[in-house]
Design a protein around this motif. Structure first.
Motif, PDB file in Angstrom:
ATOM      1  N   UNK A  78       0.823  -1.210   0.000  1.00 30.99           N
ATOM      2  CA  UNK A  78       0.000   0.000   0.000  1.00 30.99           C
ATOM      3  C   UNK A  78       0.860   1.265   0.000  1.00 30.99           C
ATOM      4  N   UNK A  79       2.044   1.204   0.622  1.00 32.58           N
ATOM      5  CA  UNK A  79       2.945   2.360   0.570  1.00 32.58           C
ATOM      6  C   UNK A  79       3.407   2.600  -0.863  1.00 32.58           C
ATOM      7  N   UNK A  80       3.706   1.530  -1.580  1.00 28.28           N
ATOM      8  CA  UNK A  80       4.095   1.663  -2.987  1.00 28.28           C
ATOM      9  C   UNK A  80       2.944   2.192  -3.823  1.00 28.28           C
ATOM     10  N   UNK A  81       1.729   1.768  -3.490  1.00 20.35           N
ATOM     11  CA  UNK A  81       0.569   2.279  -4.213  1.00 20.35           C
ATOM     12  C   UNK A  81       0.464   3.794  -4.088  1.00 20.35           C
ATOM     13  N   UNK A  82       0.632   4.324  -2.874  1.00 19.15           N
ATOM     14  CA  UNK A  82       0.529   5.771  -2.692  1.00 19.15           C
ATOM     15  C   UNK A  82       1.648   6.498  -3.434  1.00 19.15           C
ATOM     16  N   UNK A 100       3.180   5.326  -6.222  1.00 25.78           N
ATOM     17  CA  UNK A 100       2.921   5.183  -7.659  1.00 25.78           C
ATOM     18  C   UNK A 100       1.771   6.080  -8.087  1.00 25.78           C
ATOM     19  N   UNK A 101       0.732   6.163  -7.263  1.00 18.25           N
ATOM     20  CA  UNK A 101      -0.431   6.957  -7.647  1.00 18.25           C
ATOM     21  C   UNK A 101      -0.072   8.441  -7.720  1.00 18.25           C
ATOM     22  N   UNK A 102       0.930   8.852  -6.949  1.00 19.55           N
ATOM     23  CA  UNK A 102       1.366  10.245  -7.021  1.00 19.55           C
ATOM     24  C   UNK A 102       2.014  10.532  -8.373  1.00 19.55           C
ATOM     25  N   UNK A 103       2.887   9.606  -8.834  1.00 18.61           N
ATOM     26  CA  UNK A 103       3.497   9.764 -10.155  1.00 18.61           C
ATOM     27  C   UNK A 103       2.464   9.577 -11.258  1.00 18.61           C
TER      28      UNK A 103
END
Length: 435
Positions: A399-403, A405-408
């Motif tokens: 979930x940390x990676x999701x946040x 990635x979603x920013x980029x």
């Protein structure tokens, strides 16, 4: 926040009211069962019996080949070889086994031929080789003056009994069952990440090409629109999975009642009595396997499946939404999809070829922590028993990676959503990240 909720509600209702969604939600389990029954039916169908001609010049092997339902062996040792080969060409026989007459077995075992129009199956060739090798080995024993009767008596047949540390009997092939269960959940995650991710991408492309997106972003921010599409579609997917889980649980309860397997602690007197009864009765192996399956961490598997599905879907849907915003049609999206699908394929490969042999090894553990592969690999490891802290770390990283990635992804989405008539490149996408 109210605008985001409106977008989520719109996407969710649009998906669940879709006729194809409703039909596939209740039809898919029946399709899986139907495919399983059909495959089982096909596996029981008997193939046409194939005739194999044998030309044995030694006369020693021809009686060792026993006909069965699949192959019929016919002795044509007195027929000319050329005539037999012509019969193979005309497809009168499936194949011709030529065993030449030689002075010693060393020359013989290198001179045997099998003639056919089509390449024979590997198992069939190995069976022929085994029959001939057995006869030659027996003759070699006699030549060396060895007593074959004593040799056969000296052979050992070892069957290891599997037992748990608690004293309960275990079963062979249990690891295969565990990897099958974990693999099924992991494969479902991969399959529906691709399905629902493509659904998000097509939705973005459709709104972009119809220019509706220009009206929508006048009222909401591009980031809210992207997250609304991702969350709304994921909620529809979770609803579909919950319905399937309910149907699966119902089927499991029906099976457990039919085969008399109780769900509960294995150490209870009732469970022990059922185990002893299953061992005595015919067909008790089915109850044992069902009991082992019910002893798996079903709650952990189910909860982890939902969480990993949501996390994996969020992560990959961010990529899919960015691609949809960057291109004008699905054809242009193909160049960007391969890098997204490759980690999913790698996760399946790691799961089936590494987890089954060493579920707690370095490779399996590392890839169950890497966010791009953890939804699949960790789901394959959980049936083998994974410490809670590893699952917690894996989910946190996902979930940390999701946040991140979603920013980029939101930057690409924000720029690409209004770009028309130009095929983007990787270099172009990199420039958009700087805007």
């Amino acid at each position: 926040m109210s605008k985001l909720l409106l977008i989520i509600k719109r996407e969710f209702i649009a998906k669940v009211r879709n006729k194809s969604f409703i039909v596939m939600t209740f039809l898919s389990p029946l399709l899986f069962v139907g495919i399983g029954v059909f495959v089982g039916y096909l596996s029981q169908m008997k193939a046409d019996q194939k005739t194999i001609a044998i030309h044995d010049e030694t006369g020693k092997f021809v009686n060792d080949f026993k006909s069965d339902e699949e192959y019929k062996y016919v002795n044509f040792s007195n027929v000319d070889v050329k005539t037999l080969k012509d019969s193979i060409v005309s497809e009168s026989y499936e194949g011709l086994l030529l065993i030449p007459k030689t002075t010693n077995n060393t020359t013989l075992q290198k001179g045997i031929q099998y003639v056919s129009n089509d390449s024979p199956g590997v198992m069939f060739v190995e069976e022929l080789e085994s029959i001939i090798a057995k006869r030659i080995t027996a003759e070699n024993y006699q030549t060396q003056g060895l007593d074959t009767l004593k040799i056969n008596k000296a052979k050992a047949d070892v069957a290891i009994n599997l037992t748990k540390a608690s004293g309960e009997e275990s079963l062979k092939g249990l690891n295969e069952i565990k990897i099958g269960i974990g693999g099924a959940f992991g494969y479902l995650i991969m399959m529906f990440i691709v399905i629902y991710g493509n659904m998000v991408m097509r939705s973005v492309i459709e709104e972009k090409t119809s220019r509706i997106i220009e009206v929508i972003i006048s009222s909401v921010k591009p980031f809210q629109l992207m997250m609304g599409k991702i969350i709304g579609t994921s909620l529809a997917g979770v609803l579909q999975f919950l319905i399937w889980a309910l149907l699966g649980l119902t089927a499991m309860l029906i099976l457990s009642s039919i085969f008399g397997v109780q769900m509960g602690a294995a150490s209870s007197p009732q469970a022990q009595q059922a185990l002893e009864l299953a061992q005595k009765e015919a067909g008790g192996t089915i109850q044992l396997y069902l009991k082992e399956i019910l002893n798996l961490p079903i709650a952990t598997i189910t909860i982890s499946f939902i969480i990993y599905f949501i996390g994996g879907y969020f992560l990959y849907s961010s990529f899919y939404a960015s691609i949809g915003a960057a291109v004008d049609n699905e054809t242009d999206s193909q160049q960007f999809l391969l890098p997204i699908i490759m980690p999913l394929i790698l996760g399946v490969y790691i799961g089936f070829f590494t987890v089954i042999n060493d579920p707690h090894g370095t490779i399996a553990t590392v890839f169950s922590m890497i966010p791009l592969t953890s939804p699949i690999v960790m789901m394959m490891r959980i049936p083998f028993g994974v410490p809670w802290w590893q699952i917690a770390i894996s989910m946190t990283l996902l979930f940390a990676t999701f946040f991140g990635v979603v920013w980029f992804a939101s930057k690409i989405y924000r720029v690409g959503i209004l770009m028309y008539g130009k095929k983007p490149s990787w270099k172009e996408l990199y420039k958009w990240l700087k805007y």
